[in-house]
Design a protein around this motif. Structure first.
Motif, PDB file in Angstrom:
ATOM      1  N   ASP A  54      -5.384 -69.438 -10.263  1.00  0.00           N
ATOM      2  CA  ASP A  54      -6.206 -70.430  -9.559  1.00  0.00           C
ATOM      3  C   ASP A  54      -6.618 -69.905  -8.186  1.00  0.00           C
ATOM      4  O   ASP A  54      -7.761 -70.100  -7.768  1.00  0.00           O
ATOM      5  CB  ASP A  54      -5.447 -71.745  -9.389  1.00  0.00           C
ATOM      6  N   LEU A  55      -5.691 -69.275  -7.498  1.00  0.00           N
ATOM      7  CA  LEU A  55      -5.997 -68.737  -6.171  1.00  0.00           C
ATOM      8  C   LEU A  55      -7.003 -67.593  -6.259  1.00  0.00           C
ATOM      9  O   LEU A  55      -7.821 -67.406  -5.365  1.00  0.00           O
ATOM     10  CB  LEU A  55      -4.719 -68.252  -5.490  1.00  0.00           C
ATOM     11  N   GLU A  56      -6.923 -66.838  -7.328  1.00  0.00           N
ATOM     12  CA  GLU A  56      -7.790 -65.673  -7.481  1.00  0.00           C
ATOM     13  C   GLU A  56      -9.224 -66.060  -7.827  1.00  0.00           C
ATOM     14  O   GLU A  56     -10.172 -65.395  -7.430  1.00  0.00           O
ATOM     15  CB  GLU A  56      -7.217 -64.772  -8.575  1.00  0.00           C
ATOM     16  N   GLY A  57      -9.396 -67.153  -8.554  1.00  0.00           N
ATOM     17  CA  GLY A  57     -10.726 -67.562  -9.003  1.00  0.00           C
ATOM     18  C   GLY A  57     -11.574 -68.126  -7.874  1.00  0.00           C
ATOM     19  O   GLY A  57     -11.107 -68.426  -6.775  1.00  0.00           O
ATOM     20  N   ASP A  58     -12.859 -68.281  -8.187  1.00  0.00           N
ATOM     21  CA  ASP A  58     -13.813 -68.806  -7.203  1.00  0.00           C
ATOM     22  C   ASP A  58     -14.059 -70.299  -7.367  1.00  0.00           C
ATOM     23  O   ASP A  58     -14.847 -70.882  -6.634  1.00  0.00           O
ATOM     24  CB  ASP A  58     -15.154 -68.074  -7.345  1.00  0.00           C
ATOM     25  N   ALA A  59     -13.398 -70.932  -8.323  1.00  0.00           N
ATOM     26  CA  ALA A  59     -13.665 -72.347  -8.602  1.00  0.00           C
ATOM     27  C   ALA A  59     -13.159 -73.257  -7.487  1.00  0.00           C
ATOM     28  O   ALA A  59     -13.716 -74.335  -7.277  1.00  0.00           O
ATOM     29  CB  ALA A  59     -13.025 -72.747  -9.925  1.00  0.00           C
ATOM     30  N   LEU A  60     -12.128 -72.863  -6.762  1.00  0.00           N
ATOM     31  CA  LEU A  60     -11.537 -73.718  -5.725  1.00  0.00           C
ATOM     32  C   LEU A  60     -12.046 -73.323  -4.347  1.00  0.00           C
ATOM     33  O   LEU A  60     -12.247 -72.144  -4.056  1.00  0.00           O
ATOM     34  CB  LEU A  60     -10.013 -73.609  -5.753  1.00  0.00           C
ATOM     35  N   CYS A  61     -12.218 -74.324  -3.503  1.00  0.00           N
ATOM     36  CA  CYS A  61     -12.578 -74.055  -2.118  1.00  0.00           C
ATOM     37  C   CYS A  61     -11.296 -73.675  -1.351  1.00  0.00           C
ATOM     38  O   CYS A  61     -10.193 -73.864  -1.856  1.00  0.00           O
ATOM     39  CB  CYS A  61     -13.256 -75.275  -1.502  1.00  0.00           C
ATOM     40  N   PRO A  62     -11.431 -73.152  -0.136  1.00  0.00           N
ATOM     41  CA  PRO A  62     -10.233 -72.763   0.622  1.00  0.00           C
ATOM     42  C   PRO A  62      -9.232 -73.894   0.828  1.00  0.00           C
ATOM     43  O   PRO A  62      -8.017 -73.653   0.787  1.00  0.00           O
ATOM     44  CB  PRO A  62     -10.801 -72.268   1.954  1.00  0.00           C
ATOM     45  N   ALA A  63      -9.688 -75.133   1.002  1.00  0.00           N
ATOM     46  CA  ALA A  63      -8.751 -76.251   1.181  1.00  0.00           C
ATOM     47  C   ALA A  63      -7.927 -76.475  -0.083  1.00  0.00           C
ATOM     48  O   ALA A  63      -6.711 -76.704  -0.009  1.00  0.00           O
ATOM     49  CB  ALA A  63      -9.520 -77.520   1.536  1.00  0.00           C
ATOM     50  N   GLN A  64      -8.565 -76.375  -1.236  1.00  0.00           N
ATOM     51  CA  GLN A  64      -7.835 -76.537  -2.494  1.00  0.00           C
ATOM     52  C   GLN A  64      -6.866 -75.379  -2.724  1.00  0.00           C
ATOM     53  O   GLN A  64      -5.775 -75.561  -3.259  1.00  0.00           O
ATOM     54  CB  GLN A  64      -8.820 -76.649  -3.657  1.00  0.00           C
ATOM     55  N   LYS A  65      -7.265 -74.193  -2.309  1.00  0.00           N
ATOM     56  CA  LYS A  65      -6.371 -73.036  -2.436  1.00  0.00           C
ATOM     57  C   LYS A  65      -5.157 -73.188  -1.524  1.00  0.00           C
ATOM     58  O   LYS A  65      -4.052 -72.781  -1.883  1.00  0.00           O
ATOM     59  CB  LYS A  65      -7.128 -71.742  -2.141  1.00  0.00           C
ATOM     60  N   LEU A  66      -5.365 -73.791  -0.356  1.00  0.00           N
ATOM     61  CA  LEU A  66      -4.225 -74.056   0.534  1.00  0.00           C
ATOM     62  C   LEU A  66      -3.253 -75.037  -0.120  1.00  0.00           C
ATOM     63  O   LEU A  66      -2.034 -74.887  -0.016  1.00  0.00           O
ATOM     64  CB  LEU A  66      -4.713 -74.605   1.871  1.00  0.00           C
ATOM     65  N   HIS A  67      -3.795 -76.035  -0.807  1.00  0.00           N
ATOM     66  CA  HIS A  67      -2.932 -76.979  -1.525  1.00  0.00           C
ATOM     67  C   HIS A  67      -2.187 -76.275  -2.663  1.00  0.00           C
ATOM     68  O   HIS A  67      -1.029 -76.600  -2.935  1.00  0.00           O
ATOM     69  CB  HIS A  67      -3.746 -78.156  -2.069  1.00  0.00           C
ATOM     70  N   THR A  68      -2.843 -75.311  -3.286  1.00  0.00           N
ATOM     71  CA  THR A  68      -2.191 -74.550  -4.357  1.00  0.00           C
ATOM     72  C   THR A  68      -1.034 -73.725  -3.800  1.00  0.00           C
ATOM     73  O   THR A  68       0.037 -73.651  -4.405  1.00  0.00           O
ATOM     74  CB  THR A  68      -3.206 -73.628  -5.057  1.00  0.00           C
ATOM     75  N   ILE A  69      -1.230 -73.131  -2.631  1.00  0.00           N
ATOM     76  CA  ILE A  69      -0.145 -72.365  -2.002  1.00  0.00           C
ATOM     77  C   ILE A  69       1.023 -73.277  -1.662  1.00  0.00           C
ATOM     78  O   ILE A  69       2.187 -72.914  -1.886  1.00  0.00           O
ATOM     79  CB  ILE A  69      -0.661 -71.611  -0.755  1.00  0.00           C
ATOM     80  N   SER A  70       0.732 -74.462  -1.152  1.00  0.00           N
ATOM     81  CA  SER A  70       1.837 -75.384  -0.853  1.00  0.00           C
ATOM     82  C   SER A  70       2.542 -75.830  -2.135  1.00  0.00           C
ATOM     83  O   SER A  70       3.755 -76.025  -2.132  1.00  0.00           O
ATOM     84  CB  SER A  70       1.345 -76.582  -0.049  1.00  0.00           C
ATOM     85  N   ARG A  71       1.799 -75.937  -3.232  1.00  0.00           N
ATOM     86  CA  ARG A  71       2.436 -76.265  -4.517  1.00  0.00           C
ATOM     87  C   ARG A  71       3.350 -75.129  -4.969  1.00  0.00           C
ATOM     88  O   ARG A  71       4.436 -75.366  -5.490  1.00  0.00           O
ATOM     89  CB  ARG A  71       1.376 -76.543  -5.579  1.00  0.00           C
ATOM     90  N   VAL A  72       2.939 -73.888  -4.738  1.00  0.00           N
ATOM     91  CA  VAL A  72       3.790 -72.742  -5.092  1.00  0.00           C
ATOM     92  C   VAL A  72       5.093 -72.811  -4.297  1.00  0.00           C
ATOM     93  O   VAL A  72       6.178 -72.627  -4.849  1.00  0.00           O
ATOM     94  CB  VAL A  72       3.058 -71.408  -4.840  1.00  0.00           C
TER      95      VAL A  72
END
Length: 179
Positions: A136-154
Motif C-alpha cells: 500500500d505504501l509503495e503504490g500510488d493509489a494513496l495520498c501522503p496522509a493515507q500513507k501516514l495512517h498506514t505507517i501508524s497502522r504498521v
C-alpha cells in the motif's frame, strides 16, 4: 629368553603406543565436540535475541524516515506545485517527486529484505499484513496522509514494533511527570 622378550617389545613398541594414545584421543575429541555443540547453542540463542533487536531498530529507523518524507509532502499539500528535480516539471501538491518516490521504494525494500532474513520472528499472518501494508505504501493509489495512517497502522499492528521495554526511561517517563 629375556633377549627374545626385549626383541618382541621393540617390534611392538608402535602398536603399544597407539593402543595407549587412542583412548586419550577419543576422550579429548569427545570433550571438544561437546564444547563446540554447547557454544553453538549459546551462539544461536544470542543471535536470535540480537537479530530481534536489530530488526526492530532497522524497521523503526526506516519507518521513521518514511514518515518524515511523507510528512513533508502532507504539509505541502495546500501550497504551490513543487518542481521535480529530475524532469523540472511541476508535481501536483502533495505528490512525491521521482527522487522521493525512489527513496520511498528503497526504504520499503530495506524493511522487506530485513524482515525476509528474519522470518522466524514473525507470525505468518503478521508477515502477510506487513507485506500488504508495505505494498500500500509503495503504490500510488494513496495520498501522503493515507500513507501516514498506514505507517501508524504498521506500528500498532506489528508485535515486533510494540512498545519498548524501556517505557519508564528518560525525562518524559511516568515517574518524571508525576514529580
Amino acid at each position: 629368553m629375556m633377549a627374545a622378550l626385549d626383541q618382541l617389545m621393540r617390534e611392538n613398541y608402535f602398536t603399544a603406543s597407539m593402543m595407549a594414545a587412542v583412548p586419550g584421543t577419543l576422550a579429548v575429541g569427545t570433550v571438544m565436540y561437546l564444547l563446540w555443540k554447547l557454544l553453538r547453542k549459546m551462539r544461536a540463542r544470542w543471535s536470535r535475541k540480537h537479530s530481534r533487536r536489530s530488526v526492530q531498530k532497522m524497521m523503526r529507523q526506516s519507518l521513521r524516515d518514511l514518515e518524515r518524507l511523507l510528512l513533508r509532502y502532507h504539509l505541502m499539500a495546500g501550497q504551490d506545485p513543487v518542481p521535480d528535480e529530475n524532469t523540472g516539471a511541476p508535481c501536483a501538491p502533495g505528490q512525491l517527486t521521482l527522487r522521493d518516490r525512489g527513496v520511498l521504494v528503497l526504504e520499503l525494500h530495506n524493511v522487506l529484505s530485513c524482515v525476509s532474513h528474519h522470518l522466524h520472528l514473525f507470525e505468518y499472518t503478521d508477515m502477510q499484513n506487513l507485506v500488504e501494508d508495505l505494498r500500500d505504501l509503495e503504490g500510488d493509489a494513496l495520498c501522503p496522509a493515507q500513507k501516514l495512517h498506514t505507517i501508524s497502522r504498521v506500528y500498532r499492528t506489528q508485535p515486533i514494533l510494540g512498545a519498548s521495554t524501556r517505557q519508564n526511561w528518560g525525562p518524559l517517563s511516568a515517574d518524571a511527570r508525576s514529580r
